[in-house]
Design a protein around this motif. Structure first.
Motif, PDB file in Angstrom:
ATOM      1  N   LEU A   1      16.084  -3.343   7.377  1.00  0.00           N
ATOM      2  CA  LEU A   1      16.578  -2.836   5.838  1.00  0.00           C
ATOM      3  C   LEU A   1      16.627  -3.103   4.808  1.00  0.00           C
ATOM      4  N   ARG A   2      17.091  -4.880   4.887  1.00  0.00           N
ATOM      5  CA  ARG A   2      16.915  -5.269   3.311  1.00  0.00           C
ATOM      6  C   ARG A   2      14.628  -5.474   3.652  1.00  0.00           C
ATOM      7  N   LEU A   3      14.269  -5.643   4.409  1.00  0.00           N
ATOM      8  CA  LEU A   3      12.620  -5.961   4.104  1.00  0.00           C
ATOM      9  C   LEU A   3      12.454  -4.941   3.911  1.00  0.00           C
ATOM     10  N   TRP A   4      13.050  -3.749   4.402  1.00  0.00           N
ATOM     11  CA  TRP A   4      12.312  -2.315   4.149  1.00  0.00           C
ATOM     12  C   TRP A   4      12.773  -2.013   2.938  1.00  0.00           C
ATOM     13  N   LEU A   5      13.528  -1.487   2.355  1.00  0.00           N
ATOM     14  CA  LEU A   5      13.875  -1.300   0.612  1.00  0.00           C
ATOM     15  C   LEU A   5      12.823  -2.113  -0.132  1.00  0.00           C
ATOM     16  N   LEU A   6      13.300  -3.373   0.241  1.00  0.00           N
ATOM     17  CA  LEU A   6      12.836  -4.088  -0.823  1.00  0.00           C
ATOM     18  C   LEU A   6      11.381  -3.898  -1.007  1.00  0.00           C
ATOM     19  N   THR A   7      11.267  -4.251  -0.171  1.00  0.00           N
ATOM     20  CA  THR A   7       9.277  -3.919   0.272  1.00  0.00           C
ATOM     21  C   THR A   7       8.775  -3.051  -0.137  1.00  0.00           C
ATOM     22  N   GLN A   8       9.389  -1.480   0.630  1.00  0.00           N
ATOM     23  CA  GLN A   8       8.833   0.022   0.352  1.00  0.00           C
ATOM     24  C   GLN A   8       9.123  -0.343  -1.726  1.00  0.00           C
ATOM     25  N   ASN A   9      10.505  -0.169  -2.178  1.00  0.00           N
ATOM     26  CA  ASN A   9      10.612  -0.152  -3.310  1.00  0.00           C
ATOM     27  C   ASN A   9      10.012  -0.274  -4.414  1.00  0.00           C
ATOM     28  N   LEU A  10       9.832  -1.958  -4.372  1.00  0.00           N
ATOM     29  CA  LEU A  10       9.261  -3.162  -4.743  1.00  0.00           C
ATOM     30  C   LEU A  10       7.515  -2.553  -5.486  1.00  0.00           C
ATOM     31  N   SER A  11       7.574  -2.085  -3.644  1.00  0.00           N
ATOM     32  CA  SER A  11       5.445  -1.534  -3.750  1.00  0.00           C
ATOM     33  C   SER A  11       5.324  -0.669  -4.596  1.00  0.00           C
ATOM     34  N   PHE A  12       6.235   0.465  -4.090  1.00  0.00           N
ATOM     35  CA  PHE A  12       5.814   1.637  -5.388  1.00  0.00           C
ATOM     36  C   PHE A  12       6.177   1.564  -6.599  1.00  0.00           C
ATOM     37  N   LEU A  13       7.489   0.652  -6.946  1.00  0.00           N
ATOM     38  CA  LEU A  13       7.317   0.708  -8.170  1.00  0.00           C
ATOM     39  C   LEU A  13       6.367  -0.135  -8.926  1.00  0.00           C
ATOM     40  N   VAL A  14       4.993  -1.196  -8.321  1.00  0.00           N
ATOM     41  CA  VAL A  14       4.725  -1.704  -8.633  1.00  0.00           C
ATOM     42  C   VAL A  14       3.287  -0.739  -8.535  1.00  0.00           C
ATOM     43  N   ALA A  15       3.005  -0.098  -8.192  1.00  0.00           N
ATOM     44  CA  ALA A  15       1.624   0.522  -7.658  1.00  0.00           C
ATOM     45  C   ALA A  15       1.751   1.896  -8.952  1.00  0.00           C
ATOM     46  N   GLY A  16       3.289   2.383  -9.389  1.00  0.00           N
ATOM     47  CA  GLY A  16       3.861   3.227 -10.581  1.00  0.00           C
ATOM     48  C   GLY A  16       3.602   2.324 -11.390  1.00  0.00           C
ATOM     49  N   GLY A  17       3.765   0.947 -11.939  1.00  0.00           N
ATOM     50  CA  GLY A  17       3.825   0.407 -13.130  1.00  0.00           C
ATOM     51  C   GLY A  17       2.260   0.600 -13.402  1.00  0.00           C
ATOM     52  N   THR A  18       1.071  -0.341 -12.653  1.00  0.00           N
ATOM     53  CA  THR A  18      -0.110  -0.296 -12.383  1.00  0.00           C
ATOM     54  C   THR A  18      -0.571   1.250 -12.701  1.00  0.00           C
ATOM     55  N   VAL A  19      -0.318   2.178 -12.115  1.00  0.00           N
ATOM     56  CA  VAL A  19      -0.543   3.685 -12.207  1.00  0.00           C
ATOM     57  C   VAL A  19      -0.866   4.274 -14.435  1.00  0.00           C
ATOM     58  N   ILE A  20       1.213   3.633 -14.151  1.00  0.00           N
ATOM     59  CA  ILE A  20       1.033   4.330 -15.703  1.00  0.00           C
ATOM     60  C   ILE A  20       0.072   3.525 -16.977  1.00  0.00           C
ATOM     61  N   ALA A  21      -0.415   2.212 -16.785  1.00  0.00           N
ATOM     62  CA  ALA A  21      -0.989   1.235 -16.953  1.00  0.00           C
ATOM     63  C   ALA A  21      -2.463   1.553 -17.030  1.00  0.00           C
ATOM     64  N   LEU A  22      -2.974   2.307 -16.184  1.00  0.00           N
ATOM     65  CA  LEU A  22      -4.101   2.877 -15.994  1.00  0.00           C
ATOM     66  C   LEU A  22      -4.323   4.139 -16.931  1.00  0.00           C
ATOM     67  N   LEU A  23      -2.636   5.114 -16.332  1.00  0.00           N
ATOM     68  CA  LEU A  23      -2.961   6.605 -16.962  1.00  0.00           C
ATOM     69  C   LEU A  23      -2.726   6.539 -19.088  1.00  0.00           C
TER      70      LEU A  23
ATOM     71  N   GLY B   1       0.201   0.446  -3.055  1.00  0.00           N
ATOM     72  CA  GLY B   1       0.665   2.136  -2.143  1.00  0.00           C
ATOM     73  C   GLY B   1       0.611   1.290  -0.605  1.00  0.00           C
ATOM     74  N   ALA B   2      -0.820   0.551  -0.301  1.00  0.00           N
ATOM     75  CA  ALA B   2      -1.002  -0.020   1.248  1.00  0.00           C
ATOM     76  C   ALA B   2       0.481  -0.409   1.726  1.00  0.00           C
ATOM     77  N   VAL B   3       0.732  -1.459   1.598  1.00  0.00           N
ATOM     78  CA  VAL B   3       2.371  -2.374   1.652  1.00  0.00           C
ATOM     79  C   VAL B   3       3.266  -0.988   1.281  1.00  0.00           C
ATOM     80  N   GLY B   4       3.536  -0.327   0.798  1.00  0.00           N
ATOM     81  CA  GLY B   4       4.783   0.636   0.666  1.00  0.00           C
ATOM     82  C   GLY B   4       4.895   1.629   2.151  1.00  0.00           C
TER      83      GLY B   4
END
Length: 309
Positions: A87-109, A133-136
């Motif tokens: 549970l901890r690994l899932w929530l941490l990895t999913q949300n952190l990965s999507f947060l990083v992906a969202g941050g890089t998308v914001i930078a690119l846009l 995104g793949a890790v998420g």
């Protein structure tokens, strides 16, 4: 069977409706974020490189390949860890990965000029977006296994037969609602605000929702004793299995080494590949009786059932 007899079975009325609703709500929040990314990533990639579907196709290949190659590893990892660790690994990895992906998308846009002024930085951000995104998505797979294949089965154990069916239908309905409504909600943000605003909202969603998801699902784990008991039994069984495997590993390695030395190069390659977890899982699947219907369903999904996102 003996272990299940040691603990009296719960009656259907003893299931706590608030805890079950918390599990549904936590699953809803996790699936909503994953569905938002699933819909938005194609639009992001098209906007990053206009008049071309190259980046969209590349991301699709990266996501599908990572799921096919590392999906079996995710399943083994879920079996080796306790429920609370998964549970901890899932929530941490999913949300952190999507947060990083969202941050890089914001930078690119925001920094659209990177495509011409700093191509190295531009490609690096695109690569980070694809990997994150793949890790998420892989983390989402771990969460799906935990909730749908483990918790629902354990909670419904000892209940009337319709309990498992009802819980599975609710879980499936939650996923379908997220698949339908999350793109609509994201589309409203893109249409009436901007694509950048949708990326910012997606990042903020992962920052805020992870705490609520963790509180909801941990309260379910702590409130239903059968989950912790089942988790402990899984770990004990895994330790016993590993001890038996390690005891016979020396004999198997020696015999396999002799076979490889006396066999052809094709057998040597197959023997080496069978030791890899990802290939080993595919070998196990190929030996099942449902392999051909499964392949037929996959081809039907690939050609007909899969909608264009």
């Amino acid at each position: 069977m003996e272990e299940s007899m040691d603990h009296p079975l719960l009656s259907y009325s003893s299931l706590s409706p608030p805890l079950i609703k918390r599990m549904y709500m936590g699953h809803f929040l996790a699936r909503w974020g994953a569905r938002m990314w699933e819909f938005s990533v194609g639009l992001y990639m098209i906007n990053i490189w206009p008049d071309s579907l190259l980046f969209t196709a590349v991301y699709g290949v990266v996501e599908a390949a990572s799921t096919a190659l590392f999906g079996p590893l995710i399943g083994k990892l879920v079996n080796q860890l306790t429920y609370i660790q998964v549970l901890r690994l899932w929530l941490l990895t999913q949300n952190l990965s999507f947060l990083v992906a969202g941050g890089t998308v914001i930078a690119l846009l925001v920094c659209d000029g990177f495509r011409f002024s700093a191509p190295t930085v531009f490609m690096l951000l695109v690569a980070v977006t694809n990997i994150s995104g793949a890790v998420g998505v892989l983390s989402t797979l771990a969460g799906t296994i935990l909730i749908e294949r483990e918790w629902v089965v354990v909670i419904s154990n000892g209940q009337p037969l319709e309990t498992l069916t009802e819980m599975n239908s609710v879980i499936r309905r939650i996923d379908l609602i997220c698949k339908l409504c999350a793109p609509v909600f994201t589309g409203f943000i893109i249409s009436f605000v901007s694509l950048k605003a949708s990326a910012i909202f997606f990042s903020l969603w992962n920052i805020v929702s992870v705490w609520l998801e963790y509180w909801l699902l941990t309260s379910v784990y702590n409130g239903i004793p059968s989950l912790s008991e089942s988790s402990q039994r899984r770990i004990t069984k895994h330790v016993r299995t590993r001890s038996l495997e390690s005891a016979s590993a020396i004999e198997e390695n020696e015999s396999s080494r002799l076979v490889l030395e006396t066999s052809g190069w094709k057998r040597r390659i197959s023997g080496r590949l069978s030791k890899l977890p990802c290939f080993d899982a595919w070998i196990v699947y190929a030996k099942q009786e449902i392999v051909l219907p499964g392949v037929a369903l996959a081809l039907l999904f690939f050609t007909v059932l899969r909608s264009v996102s």
